[in-house]
Structures are given as C-alpha cells and as structure tokens.
Design an enzyme around this catalytic site. Structure first.
Site, short mmCIF file in Angstrom:
data_model
loop_
_atom_site.label_atom_id
_atom_site.label_comp_id
_atom_site.label_asym_id
_atom_site.label_seq_id
_atom_site.Cartn_x
_atom_site.Cartn_y
_atom_site.Cartn_z
N ARG A 155 0.84 -1.19 0.00
CA ARG A 155 0.00 0.00 0.00
C ARG A 155 0.88 1.25 0.00
O ARG A 155 1.72 1.43 0.89
CB ARG A 155 -0.91 0.01 1.22
CG ARG A 155 -2.00 -1.05 1.18
CD ARG A 155 -2.90 -0.98 2.38
NE ARG A 155 -2.20 -1.33 3.62
CZ ARG A 155 -2.73 -1.32 4.83
NH1 ARG A 155 -3.99 -0.94 4.99
NH2 ARG A 155 -2.03 -1.67 5.88
N ASP A 159 1.41 5.48 0.09
CA ASP A 159 0.81 6.63 0.74
C ASP A 159 0.31 7.64 -0.29
O ASP A 159 0.64 7.56 -1.48
CB ASP A 159 1.82 7.33 1.66
CG ASP A 159 2.20 6.48 2.86
OD1 ASP A 159 1.41 5.61 3.26
OD2 ASP A 159 3.30 6.70 3.40
N ARG A 185 10.40 6.92 3.05
CA ARG A 185 10.54 8.38 3.09
C ARG A 185 11.26 8.85 4.34
O ARG A 185 11.98 9.86 4.31
CB ARG A 185 9.17 9.05 2.97
CG ARG A 185 8.53 8.82 1.60
CD ARG A 185 7.36 9.75 1.34
NE ARG A 185 6.22 9.45 2.17
CZ ARG A 185 5.60 10.32 2.95
NH1 ARG A 185 6.04 11.58 3.03
NH2 ARG A 185 4.56 9.97 3.65
#
Length: 291
Positions: A56, A58, A219
């Site tokens: 999944r 973001d 990230r």
C-alpha cells in the site's frame, strides 16, 4: 474448474491526484478507482472482486511496478472468457475496459492482467519490493516536466556521505525509528539495498530494496540521509538512531512526490505458497519465526 480464478494485475499510477492506494470513503484512491471499475465490468455477475496489493502506497506516492491480485468466481470467469471482439484475449479486454472506466485521463493504468500460478498472493508471496526516490538539489537542473516526481531541494547535498549513512541501515533490524506505528504490526524488516547515485542529468536518485517496508519507512530513511547530505550530522548517527528504535525529530520525512514503487519480486512458481506462509509469520530481529 475450481471455484475461483485468481488474476494478477500489474499497475502503474501517478499518485498526485490519489489519496494513496487504500480505499477511503469520500476520497479518490487507486484501489477505490480500480475496484469501482471492476464492479462495473462484473456488475451482472455476483459480488464485485476486491484487490489485494503487494504494498500500500501513501498519498502522493507513484508506482510503475505495483502488483495486485483479485479472485473471480466461476461465473465471472466464464463471463469474461465469453467476451470476444477485436482479436483481443479476454484478459486484454479486461485491461482495456478497466482502464477506460477507472481513469480515462490515464493517471492509473493496468499494464497487464494474467492468470496466476498456484499459491500466488500479491501481498504475502513477494521476496522484495523496490523503490526509487528522486531529488534535484542545488546543483541539479529544474525540469518542470518532472516536478511531480522529483523533489526540488534548495541546498547542495553530498551523495557520498548519504551513501555511507545508507549503508549503516542495511540488514535485518527493527526499523521502529523510521516507521509510523500500527497496532499489531511488526517493524522488523530486512533492508537489502539502499544506495544513492547522481544521474547524468544531475538528479540524485536513491534506490531501496527490502523484503517489505512498513508505513513511511522509505521516506523516513530518505529524509535521514538527506540530513546527512546537508551535513547536519554524520553517517554514523543513522546507526545510532536505528538502534534507538524510537521515533525522533532529528530529521524530516521526505515528501511523497519523489517516491516511486518500481518493482515487486516474486520467487519461482513452486515456491510461492511457501513464501506466503513464511511471510505471514511474525519475525523477530534475530531472524527466527514466531507464529
């Protein structure tokens, strides 16, 4: 014929207009757009199929190599197989219809649909996921055509220092420092690759590969190495932060728009089911498997 037929979808998308992969009420998401299209395609044949995804992403994150699977009932598969026209196979016809319904403007595209081998699970069978992150620092050109996929960074960065910092994170560890906590979810991962390169056009590109990534992990690690590249602390500090296993304000999480999921790697067909079973187990930091 078995009760269900499993299909694999290979998917690419520009994440700018999506609130991430996972469906959310009232928001446009990649999963929501594709499942709505599938519901339209199979509207006359029972419950619409749902997607299970490899990873999944973001809000704002892109993909060129996302993978998902769906299960069709025997009735749905028969209906799909009965479709003929334009010389296309039923699966090619499904791709065309889903793409035309989900995003006529083309910001999400199913690039391929295929029948899966026994034991295939898009989420649990992968051996690894691979991401890239693009940064144009002070010395790199600003290409407006890539602004949605490249972060413009005002300071000059030292890619050699960033690479040294990235190497401190490789291996099997608890990455709690770099993950947003989710109840009941482990933060133990094996980071197999993390390197920084300056491309011929001057843009810095990070390439990361792991067995899996937890929420915001890529990230956060990119943001930590950016802090090293700016000279705010040395490469060894990243190992100290990782060992602390605690969220910190020592660095900022990098913006979503520079990140792209590029590839998901699966084992040989005969190893798919075993890999899925192994992945479902809970792993400890020393590599042992806990049920």
């Amino acid at each position: 014929m078995s009760e269900t037929v499993r299909l694999r979808l290979d998917i690419a998308y520009d994440g700018a207009a999506f609130s991430g992969w996972a469906r959310q009420p009232g928001l446009r998401t990649v999963q929501g757009a594709l499942e709505a299209a599938l519901a339209t395609v199979f509207t006359r044949w029972g419950e619409p199929p749902l997607l299970t995804v490899a990873g999944r992403t973001d809000a704002g994150v892109h993909a060129t190599g996302q993978v998902a699977h769906l299960d069709l009932s025997a009735e749905q598969w028969d209906a799909l197989s009965a479709k003929r026209g334009s010389g296309r196979s039923p699966l090619d016809g499904l791709v065309k219809r889903v793409n035309g319904i989900a995003a006529p403007e083309g910001d999400v595209v199913v690039t391929r649909a295929s029948l899966t081998p026994d034991g295939f699970d898009a989420r649990f069978s992968p051996l690894w996921r691979r991401y890239e992150y693009r940064i144009a620092d002070a010395g790199a050109p600003r290409d407006p055509r890539r602004r949605g996929h490249t972060v413009w960074h005002g300071a000059s960065l030292d890619p050699a220092a960033m690479e040294r910092g990235a190497l401190r994170l490789l291996g099997l560890h608890d990455f709690a420092t770099f993950c947003k906590p989710r109840e009941g979810a482990t933060t133990i991962r094996t980071l197999q690759e993390f390197r920084w390169d300056r491309e011929p056009d001057g843009v810095l590109v990070a390439r990361l590969q792991a067995d899996a990534f937890c929420h915001s992990m890529v990230r956060a690690m990119v943001g930590a190495t950016i802090a090293v590249g700016e000279g705010r602390f040395g490469p060894e500090r990243l190992e100290e932060l990782r060992v602390a296993e605690t969220r910190t304000s020592a660095f900022k999480t990098a913006p979503a728009r520079g990140l792209t999921l590029t590839e998901v790697g699966y084992p040989a067909d005969e190893e798919l089911a075993g890999r899925a079973e192994q992945t479902r187990a809970r792993r400890s930091a020393d590599g042992t498997v806990e049920p």
